[in-house]
Design an enzyme around this catalytic site. Structure first.
Site, PDB file in Angstrom:
ATOM      1  N   HIS A   1      -1.101   6.551   3.267  1.00  0.00           N
ATOM      2  CA  HIS A   1      -0.904   6.404   4.724  1.00  0.00           C
ATOM      3  C   HIS A   1      -1.083   4.910   4.978  1.00  0.00           C
ATOM      4  O   HIS A   1      -2.149   4.361   4.661  1.00  0.00           O
ATOM      5  CB  HIS A   1      -1.949   7.260   5.471  1.00  0.00           C
TER       6      HIS A   1
ATOM      7  N   ASN B   1      -1.482  -2.596   0.320  1.00  0.00           N
ATOM      8  CA  ASN B   1      -1.041  -2.198  -1.013  1.00  0.00           C
ATOM      9  C   ASN B   1       0.063  -1.156  -0.875  1.00  0.00           C
ATOM     10  O   ASN B   1      -0.017  -0.265  -0.030  1.00  0.00           O
ATOM     11  CB  ASN B   1      -2.221  -1.628  -1.802  1.00  0.00           C
TER      12      ASN B   1
ATOM     13  N   HIS C   1       1.753   9.089  11.014  1.00  0.00           N
ATOM     14  CA  HIS C   1       1.785   8.978   9.559  1.00  0.00           C
ATOM     15  C   HIS C   1       3.010   8.197   9.087  1.00  0.00           C
ATOM     16  O   HIS C   1       4.147   8.571   9.354  1.00  0.00           O
ATOM     17  CB  HIS C   1       1.788  10.366   8.904  1.00  0.00           C
TER      18      HIS C   1
ATOM     19  N   ASP D   1     -14.114   0.174   6.039  1.00  0.00           N
ATOM     20  CA  ASP D   1     -13.842   0.761   4.728  1.00  0.00           C
ATOM     21  C   ASP D   1     -15.135   1.369   4.184  1.00  0.00           C
ATOM     22  O   ASP D   1     -16.214   0.779   4.299  1.00  0.00           O
ATOM     23  CB  ASP D   1     -13.296  -0.305   3.765  1.00  0.00           C
TER      24      ASP D   1
ATOM     25  N   GLY E   1      -1.428  -0.714  -6.123  1.00  0.00           N
ATOM     26  CA  GLY E   1      -2.838  -0.386  -5.952  1.00  0.00           C
ATOM     27  C   GLY E   1      -3.135   0.485  -4.748  1.00  0.00           C
ATOM     28  O   GLY E   1      -4.278   0.556  -4.292  1.00  0.00           O
TER      29      GLY E   1
ATOM     30  N   HIS F   1      -5.799  -3.699   4.941  1.00  0.00           N
ATOM     31  CA  HIS F   1      -7.173  -4.098   4.668  1.00  0.00           C
ATOM     32  C   HIS F   1      -7.421  -5.444   5.341  1.00  0.00           C
ATOM     33  O   HIS F   1      -6.576  -6.350   5.262  1.00  0.00           O
ATOM     34  CB  HIS F   1      -7.394  -4.332   3.162  1.00  0.00           C
TER      35      HIS F   1
ATOM     36  N   CYS G   1      -4.809  10.491   8.289  1.00  0.00           N
ATOM     37  CA  CYS G   1      -4.449  11.299   9.469  1.00  0.00           C
ATOM     38  C   CYS G   1      -5.681  12.056   9.948  1.00  0.00           C
ATOM     39  O   CYS G   1      -5.916  12.162  11.159  1.00  0.00           O
ATOM     40  CB  CYS G   1      -3.325  12.271   9.143  1.00  0.00           C
TER      41      CYS G   1
ATOM     42  N   HIS H   1      -1.949   1.324   5.613  1.00  0.00           N
ATOM     43  CA  HIS H   1      -3.190   0.712   6.111  1.00  0.00           C
ATOM     44  C   HIS H   1      -3.220  -0.749   5.723  1.00  0.00           C
ATOM     45  O   HIS H   1      -2.765  -1.134   4.645  1.00  0.00           O
ATOM     46  CB  HIS H   1      -4.430   1.439   5.581  1.00  0.00           C
TER      47      HIS H   1
ATOM     48  N   CYS I   1      -3.622  14.630   4.770  1.00  0.00           N
ATOM     49  CA  CYS I   1      -3.657  13.175   4.619  1.00  0.00           C
ATOM     50  C   CYS I   1      -5.013  12.686   5.125  1.00  0.00           C
ATOM     51  O   CYS I   1      -5.389  12.950   6.271  1.00  0.00           O
ATOM     52  CB  CYS I   1      -2.523  12.521   5.404  1.00  0.00           C
TER      53      CYS I   1
HETATM   54  P1  5GP Z   1      -5.838   1.477  -1.010  1.00  0.00           P
HETATM   55  O1  5GP Z   1      -6.455   1.596  -2.365  1.00  0.00           O
HETATM   56  O2  5GP Z   1      -4.948   2.661  -0.715  1.00  0.00           O
HETATM   57  O3  5GP Z   1      -5.185   0.177  -0.727  1.00  0.00           O
HETATM   58  O4  5GP Z   1      -7.048   1.520   0.015  1.00  0.00           O
HETATM   59  C1  5GP Z   1      -7.678   2.709   0.394  1.00  0.00           C
HETATM   60  C2  5GP Z   1      -9.013   2.310   0.964  1.00  0.00           C
HETATM   61  O5  5GP Z   1      -9.536   3.423   1.665  1.00  0.00           O
HETATM   62  C3  5GP Z   1     -10.055   1.930  -0.085  1.00  0.00           C
HETATM   63  O6  5GP Z   1     -10.509   0.605   0.150  1.00  0.00           O
HETATM   64  C4  5GP Z   1     -11.159   2.965   0.093  1.00  0.00           C
HETATM   65  O7  5GP Z   1     -12.458   2.428  -0.081  1.00  0.00           O
HETATM   66  C5  5GP Z   1     -10.923   3.447   1.505  1.00  0.00           C
HETATM   67  N1  5GP Z   1     -11.335   4.818   1.719  1.00  0.00           N
HETATM   68  C6  5GP Z   1     -11.088   5.890   0.909  1.00  0.00           C
HETATM   69  N2  5GP Z   1     -11.604   7.012   1.449  1.00  0.00           N
HETATM   70  C7  5GP Z   1     -12.189   6.635   2.625  1.00  0.00           C
HETATM   71  C8  5GP Z   1     -12.889   7.374   3.647  1.00  0.00           C
HETATM   72  O8  5GP Z   1     -13.084   8.589   3.581  1.00  0.00           O
HETATM   73  N3  5GP Z   1     -13.345   6.659   4.709  1.00  0.00           N
HETATM   74  C9  5GP Z   1     -13.155   5.301   4.823  1.00  0.00           C
HETATM   75  N4  5GP Z   1     -13.659   4.695   5.902  1.00  0.00           N
HETATM   76  N5  5GP Z   1     -12.488   4.586   3.890  1.00  0.00           N
HETATM   77  C10 5GP Z   1     -12.014   5.253   2.804  1.00  0.00           C
HETATM   78 ZN    ZN Z   2      -1.423  10.225   7.253  1.00  0.00          ZN
END
Ligand code: 5GP
Ligand code: ZN
Length: 113
Positions: free
Chosen positions: A97, A86, A46, A30, A92, A101, A7, A99, A4
């Site tokens: 995991h 999301n 997780h 991000d 989206g 934003h 994680c 999170h 993950c």
């Molecule tokens: P989701 O699309 O799941 O709502 O958001 C995932 C977020 O994780 C995205 O905004 C993406 O830019 C961010 N993200 C993906 N991989 C990484 C990473 O390796 N490091 C960081 N800091 N953010 C990441």
């Molecule tokens: Zn995780």
């Protein structure tokens, strides 16, 4: 959880720019910011998404939102911000995991795409 991304970030196995960390949560920038300020807040344990949260997570969620407010203040955000989580494919979510934003520093449109 093995394999993950978040994680691994929580464990320090993948580097990130950390804004805040304690034993339960991590806030980090991000990698692909969608606003002048864009960071993520995750529980270190997780949890797949907000759909898995229960009443027992109330204190954790309170801490997450209080931390978000404090970090926005520290980052000089005075005109508001947006918190988004999301859930699932159509929601989206690309990283499974939980999170949150946090987006700020520009006028945010509504409704989102
Ligand atoms: P989701 O699309 O799941 O709502 O958001 C995932 C977020 O994780 C995205 O905004 C993406 O830019 C961010 N993200 C993906 N991989 C990484 C990473 O390796 N490091 C960081 N800091 N953010 C990441
Ligand atoms: Zn995780």
């Amino acid at each position: 959880m093995d394999d993950c991304l978040f994680c691994k970030i929580c464990a320090g196995e993948i580097p990130s720019t950390v804004l805040y960390e304690d034993d339960e949560i991590l806030a980090f920038r991000d990698i692909d910011p969608q606003a002048p300020l864009h960071f993520l807040v995750v529980p270190k344990n997780h949890v797949q998404s907000a759909a898995q949260l229960t009443m027992q997570d109330g204190a954790l969620l309170g801490k997450i939102f209080a931390t978000i407010a404090r970090l926005c203040e520290e980052q000089g955000i005075t005109n508001g911000y947006r918190v988004v989580t999301n859930v699932g494919q159509q929601g989206g979510q690309s990283v499974p995991h939980l999170h949150f934003h946090v987006l700020a520093g520009r006028q945010l449109a509504w409704p989102p795409g």
